[in-house]
Scaffold this active site. Sequence first.
Site, PDB file in Angstrom:
ATOM      1  N   TYR A 158      13.039  35.168 -54.762  1.00  0.00           N
ATOM      2  CA  TYR A 158      12.811  34.069 -53.801  1.00  0.00           C
ATOM      3  C   TYR A 158      14.064  33.846 -52.960  1.00  0.00           C
ATOM      4  CZ  TYR A 158      11.369  29.390 -52.163  1.00  0.00           C
ATOM      5  OH  TYR A 158      11.027  28.297 -51.392  1.00  0.00           O
ATOM      6  N   LYS A 193      14.455  34.395 -48.877  1.00  0.00           N
ATOM      7  CA  LYS A 193      14.788  33.307 -47.946  1.00  0.00           C
ATOM      8  C   LYS A 193      16.096  33.602 -47.197  1.00  0.00           C
ATOM      9  CE  LYS A 193      11.155  30.779 -48.905  1.00  0.00           C
ATOM     10  NZ  LYS A 193      10.094  30.564 -47.906  1.00  0.00           N
ATOM     11  N   THR A 215       5.413  19.082 -53.120  1.00  0.00           N
ATOM     12  CA  THR A 215       4.216  19.868 -52.769  1.00  0.00           C
ATOM     13  C   THR A 215       3.712  20.575 -54.032  1.00  0.00           C
ATOM     14  OG1 THR A 215       5.331  21.981 -52.399  1.00  0.00           O
ATOM     15  CG2 THR A 215       5.301  20.439 -50.522  1.00  0.00           C
TER      16      THR A 215
HETATM   17  P1  NAP Z   1       2.434  25.260 -51.194  1.00  0.00           P
HETATM   18  O1  NAP Z   1       1.892  23.882 -51.118  1.00  0.00           O
HETATM   19  O2  NAP Z   1       2.208  26.075 -52.400  1.00  0.00           O
HETATM   20  O3  NAP Z   1       1.898  26.046 -49.897  1.00  0.00           O
HETATM   21  C1  NAP Z   1       2.089  27.423 -49.717  1.00  0.00           C
HETATM   22  C2  NAP Z   1       0.776  28.011 -49.251  1.00  0.00           C
HETATM   23  O4  NAP Z   1       0.979  29.402 -48.915  1.00  0.00           O
HETATM   24  C3  NAP Z   1      -0.315  27.979 -50.349  1.00  0.00           C
HETATM   25  O5  NAP Z   1      -1.526  27.452 -49.838  1.00  0.00           O
HETATM   26  C4  NAP Z   1      -0.422  29.446 -50.718  1.00  0.00           C
HETATM   27  O6  NAP Z   1      -1.697  29.805 -51.205  1.00  0.00           O
HETATM   28  C5  NAP Z   1      -0.163  30.099 -49.369  1.00  0.00           C
HETATM   29  N1  NAP Z   1       0.064  31.531 -49.511  1.00  0.00           N
HETATM   30  C6  NAP Z   1       0.736  32.175 -50.502  1.00  0.00           C
HETATM   31  N2  NAP Z   1       0.658  33.511 -50.317  1.00  0.00           N
HETATM   32  C7  NAP Z   1      -0.059  33.705 -49.186  1.00  0.00           C
HETATM   33  C8  NAP Z   1      -0.499  34.865 -48.484  1.00  0.00           C
HETATM   34  N3  NAP Z   1      -0.223  36.105 -48.937  1.00  0.00           N
HETATM   35  N4  NAP Z   1      -1.221  34.705 -47.350  1.00  0.00           N
HETATM   36  C9  NAP Z   1      -1.539  33.470 -46.914  1.00  0.00           C
HETATM   37  N5  NAP Z   1      -1.177  32.340 -47.534  1.00  0.00           N
HETATM   38  C10 NAP Z   1      -0.442  32.465 -48.667  1.00  0.00           C
HETATM   39  O7  NAP Z   1       3.995  25.254 -50.990  1.00  0.00           O
HETATM   40  P2  NAP Z   1       4.957  24.487 -49.973  1.00  0.00           P
HETATM   41  O8  NAP Z   1       5.954  23.818 -50.797  1.00  0.00           O
HETATM   42  O9  NAP Z   1       4.216  23.740 -48.940  1.00  0.00           O
HETATM   43  O10 NAP Z   1       5.681  25.754 -49.335  1.00  0.00           O
HETATM   44  C11 NAP Z   1       5.662  26.040 -47.932  1.00  0.00           C
HETATM   45  C12 NAP Z   1       6.905  26.846 -47.600  1.00  0.00           C
HETATM   46  O11 NAP Z   1       8.047  26.014 -47.799  1.00  0.00           O
HETATM   47  C13 NAP Z   1       7.116  28.067 -48.500  1.00  0.00           C
HETATM   48  O12 NAP Z   1       7.595  29.131 -47.729  1.00  0.00           O
HETATM   49  C14 NAP Z   1       8.184  27.613 -49.475  1.00  0.00           C
HETATM   50  O13 NAP Z   1       8.936  28.687 -49.962  1.00  0.00           O
HETATM   51  C15 NAP Z   1       8.992  26.691 -48.597  1.00  0.00           C
HETATM   52  N6  NAP Z   1       9.807  25.719 -49.312  1.00  0.00           N
HETATM   53  C16 NAP Z   1       9.242  24.787 -50.137  1.00  0.00           C
HETATM   54  C17 NAP Z   1      10.072  23.876 -50.799  1.00  0.00           C
HETATM   55  C18 NAP Z   1       9.537  22.800 -51.723  1.00  0.00           C
HETATM   56  O14 NAP Z   1      10.338  22.129 -52.392  1.00  0.00           O
HETATM   57  N7  NAP Z   1       8.240  22.589 -51.790  1.00  0.00           N
HETATM   58  C19 NAP Z   1      11.453  23.929 -50.624  1.00  0.00           C
HETATM   59  C20 NAP Z   1      11.986  24.893 -49.777  1.00  0.00           C
HETATM   60  C21 NAP Z   1      11.147  25.775 -49.122  1.00  0.00           C
HETATM   61  P3  NAP Z   1      -1.883  29.877 -52.809  1.00  0.00           P
HETATM   62  O15 NAP Z   1      -1.597  28.509 -53.315  1.00  0.00           O
HETATM   63  O16 NAP Z   1      -3.296  30.318 -52.938  1.00  0.00           O
HETATM   64  O17 NAP Z   1      -0.873  30.895 -53.297  1.00  0.00           O
END
Ligand code: NAP
Length: 264
Positions: A160, A164, A195
């Site tokens: 991861y 990033k 999330t």
């Molecule tokens: P989330 O709620 O799990 O949303 C991520 C979405 O991406 C999910 O619906 C997931 O589907 C979908 N996804 C995964 N693989 C995919 C693929 N191959 N094709 C299409 N869609 C796909 O997570 P989030 O926290 O909102 O994350 C959004 C972004 O922010 C990510 O890049 C994450 O790394 C980044 N981020 C999050 C945080 C945090 O604290 N939440 C912090 C820093 C960065 P499935 O659930 O079916 O896999």
Amino acid sequence: MVEQRLGEPGTGVVVTGGASGIGRACCLALAAVGRPVAAWDLDADGADATASACADLGVAAIGAGVDVTDASAVSAAVTKVTDALGSIGGLVHAAGTVRAAIDDVVDLDTWDVVLDVNLRAEAVLVSALLPAFRAAGPGSAIVGIASIEGLIGHGFIPSYVASKHGLIGLTRSFAHRLGSEGIRANAVCPGYIDTPMLAPTIATPEARASFERKIPSGRLGEPDDVARVVRFLLSDEAAYMNGAVVVVDGGVTAVGGQDALGAD
Ligand code: NAP
């Protein structure tokens, strides 16, 4: 029909990960200022639900089940979205996944999955969307959702972290290559955002509190805290931001992981 805000281009935006968390919040924030939105996600029903919530705000919106690691699926989806929304002038790559290295120093068994979704997919997406961006004229913008783990290391999630850091490098390369065409690329680094991705990590009150202690702003981030920044970066208000890495973490990285003052 929602009123289009000053500085908001009228072009449509493709948002990956649009069914959940930060991606869904980005779709809604963009729709709220009049931008047509395409929500793409593995979860087709969730993407449709987001699109329907956006349409309720008065914009054209389309949801689709798209695996962003599949270049031919992405190409087919681009054709559909251009037909449905007209001009496309933005991409938010928020689809993401994380795997832990529990028994080994690196998670080689899931390494490619993580790199494909978090990093390689943005290259696939930009390649597929470039003709649409060029057709829309100057002012298109790309926002990659990186992470504070694009800036620091973490021993339990090396793939991861690598993905990033890589996304930030890719962003800067797009900024260099596409800047002269009036296409901008920036990265956003969220901290700890409440999330479904973070949910297993903060499942107990103690775990949640241990995260909160590290956040000078005193709370976990909400998806909308990130979405508002993303919306700004996609707008003409950010016309001179290109290749920037914008941290949205309530101060976590600014104090190097120290406990917040006043935390219990
Ligand atoms: P989330 O709620 O799990 O949303 C991520 C979405 O991406 C999910 O619906 C997931 O589907 C979908 N996804 C995964 N693989 C995919 C693929 N191959 N094709 C299409 N869609 C796909 O997570 P989030 O926290 O909102 O994350 C959004 C972004 O922010 C990510 O890049 C994450 O790394 C980044 N981020 C999050 C945080 C945090 O604290 N939440 C912090 C820093 C960065 P499935 O659930 O079916 O896999």
